[in-house]
Motif scaffolding. Structure first.
Motif, short mmCIF file in Angstrom:
data_model
loop_
_atom_site.label_atom_id
_atom_site.label_comp_id
_atom_site.label_asym_id
_atom_site.label_seq_id
_atom_site.Cartn_x
_atom_site.Cartn_y
_atom_site.Cartn_z
N MET A 297 -0.53 4.13 -1.31
CA MET A 297 -0.19 5.42 -1.53
C MET A 297 0.37 5.47 -2.98
N LYS A 298 1.20 4.25 -3.39
CA LYS A 298 2.07 4.27 -4.68
C LYS A 298 0.91 4.08 -5.66
N ASP A 299 -0.06 3.34 -5.36
CA ASP A 299 -1.09 3.04 -6.56
C ASP A 299 -1.82 4.46 -6.83
N ARG A 300 -2.21 4.95 -5.80
CA ARG A 300 -2.79 6.44 -5.91
C ARG A 300 -2.02 7.53 -6.71
N LEU A 301 -0.75 7.48 -6.55
CA LEU A 301 0.25 8.21 -7.10
C LEU A 301 0.51 7.86 -8.70
N LEU A 302 0.51 6.70 -8.83
CA LEU A 302 0.81 6.08 -10.31
C LEU A 302 -0.47 6.46 -11.05
N ILE B 25 -0.67 -0.46 -11.55
CA ILE B 25 -1.72 0.28 -10.60
C ILE B 25 -2.75 -0.88 -9.96
N ARG C 29 -6.87 -0.30 -4.74
CA ARG C 29 -6.37 0.40 -3.80
C ARG C 29 -6.23 1.92 -4.20
N ALA C 30 -5.78 2.20 -5.35
CA ALA C 30 -5.99 3.61 -5.98
C ALA C 30 -7.27 4.40 -5.58
#
Lengths: 257, 185
Positions: free
Chosen positions: B1-6, B99, B103-104
């Protein structure tokens, strides 16, 4: 199983195949021999329906194989399931995040329910089970080659076409692969320029000459006796040979590597 | 989730950079992004400057030549171009390393395939680039002159171009052979 009739091909003005005729029966192990640039890779790509021949045609179980013929979805699904090509450059075949996904890719494409089991099984068979969770692009060239082979075998193809499969392998892995291929039930066509491997890889060989014609279609043993064909195909070499003070020159059929 | 957000933040900032037409705002943005390296030496600022400088020099000189030395036009256009390019490069160095792109892009198998193909190509090309550099070093006894460097650069560029074209064809054929386009009409 697969028949080649009067097959010709050229990349622009560069001729790659001239009037090649051959027929391969189910279960045969064929060695496709020829020096670099004689048209081996082109022939394999035409057999896989990736390239359109300039002339002649390829028949697989009596049905024509060509990019045009494979536009039909049903024909394409069946053909891609049954015929696999191992590329000379394995990097071209790798695009999944892990070795596991790479091997399971084919079965998933064909909606096979046991894709993960197949991935585990074939990874173990080719000796890369420890790498299942690694990214394929981080592997050595030899490991990549083995992953690609496992990826093809995971579909249980009927016909397997291998383009210089030993090129990236060390001697021990080459020996292992030769044994492994011998035990496979599939129909095999193995392209190589290494004459010394021919006897190990198959019973029958097709030899492409530097003029891109088929010079020989027969058993490997008779080819090894036919120095003229070997010389025309650039599969033998001569060099000065020393025995103490004596020096002489004759044909050698062994590979340099 | 963090990667997608970044990744989303990065893309929004890239789009924003193209909509902002004030060089001071873009530079302030670059400073702000750099300031988020809390407490550490501002690496991305330095690395961005080092990476962007040759392009900035080329763009500025090119503009001055094409505009025949029209300084008023240069004064209107170049600060904005320089600031925007610098801001974008700072973003690359500051955000992208944080990132995990795999995963993103996990939501789309196709995008992930593209990413992996690109990664393997970048690695292969980086290895080849290293080979070219080492080959030149092995064949020269002192720092190569401009002419040698230019010739080597041209050979490298031509080789990469040929290789990229060949690889693109080969990869497409391999994808086709492996059933990637099975359901395409």
């Amino acid at each position: 199983m697969i028949a080649i009739e009067k097959l010709s091909h050229a990349y622009g003005k560069r001729t790659t195949l001239v009037d090649v005729d051959a027929s391969i029966d189910a279960g045969e192990k064929i060695v496709l021999l020829g020096s670099n640039g004689c048209g081996k890779t082109t022939l394999l790509k035409i057999l896989t329906g990736l390239l359109e021949p300039g002339g002649g045609h390829v028949l697989y179980d009596g049905h024509q194989v060509s990019p045009a013929a494979l536009r039909d979805k049903t024909v394409r699904r069946r053909f891609r399931r049954e015929v696999g090509l191992l590329f000379q450059n394995p990097e071209a075949m790798l695009f999944n995040p892990t070795v596991r996904d790479e091997i399971a890719f084919g079965p998933r494409q064909h909606d096979l329910p046991d894709a993960d089991d197949r991935a585990r099984h074939w990874a173990a068979q080719v000796g890369v089970e420890d790498l299942l969770d690694h990214a394929p692009y981080t592997l050595s060239a030899g490991q990549k080659q083995l992953v690609c082979l496992a990826a093809l075998l995971a579909l249980s193809p009927r016909l397997l076409l291998l383009d210089e499969p030993t090129a990236a392998l060390d001697p021990r892995s080459t020996g292992w692969l030769v044994d492994f291929l011998q035990d496979l039930p599939q129909t095999l066509v193995v392209a190589t320029h290494n004459l010394s491997l021919a006897t190990e890889l198959g019973e029958r060989c097709l030899v492409l000459g530097e003029d891109h014609t088929l010079l020989h279609d027969g058993d490997v043993a008779s080819l090894r006796e036919d120095t003229e064909v070997l010389y025309r195909a650039n599969l033998v070499h001569t060099h000065r040979h020393r025995h103490g003070d004596q020096e002489h020159r004759h044909y050698h059929t062994h590979d340099w590597s | 989730m963090k990667d997608r957000l970044l990744l989303l933040v990065y893309l929004v900032l890239v789009v924003t950079a193209t909509l902002v037409h004030d060089a001071r705002l873009l530079l302030a943005g670059a400073l702000t992004v750099t300031a988020t390296e809390f407490g550490r030496r501002p690496q991305s600022w330095v690395r961005a400057l080092r990476a962007a400088l040759p392009f900035l020099v080329a763009i500025n000189l090119g503009f001055l030549i094409v505009s025949k030395g029209d300084l008023s036009a240069a004064g209107r256009v170049l600060p904005l171009v320089n600031a925007r390019l610098f801001f974008l490069v700072v973003l690359v160095f500051r955000i992208l390393p944080a990132i995990d792109l795999q995963r993103a892009l996990g939501f789309s198998p196709t995008l992930r395939f593209v990413l992996i193909l690109a990664t393997s190509q970048v690695l292969a090309f980086r290895r080849l680039f290293g080979d070219f550099e080492q080959a030149l070093a092995a064949r020269t006894t002192r720092r190569p002159g401009l002419r040698t460097s230019l010739r080597q650069g041209a050979a490298l560029g031509a080789f990469f171009l040929r290789r990229a074209e060949h690889d693109a064809t080969e990869i497409t054929q391999a994808l086709t052979a492996r059933g990637f386009f099975l359901d395409r009409d």
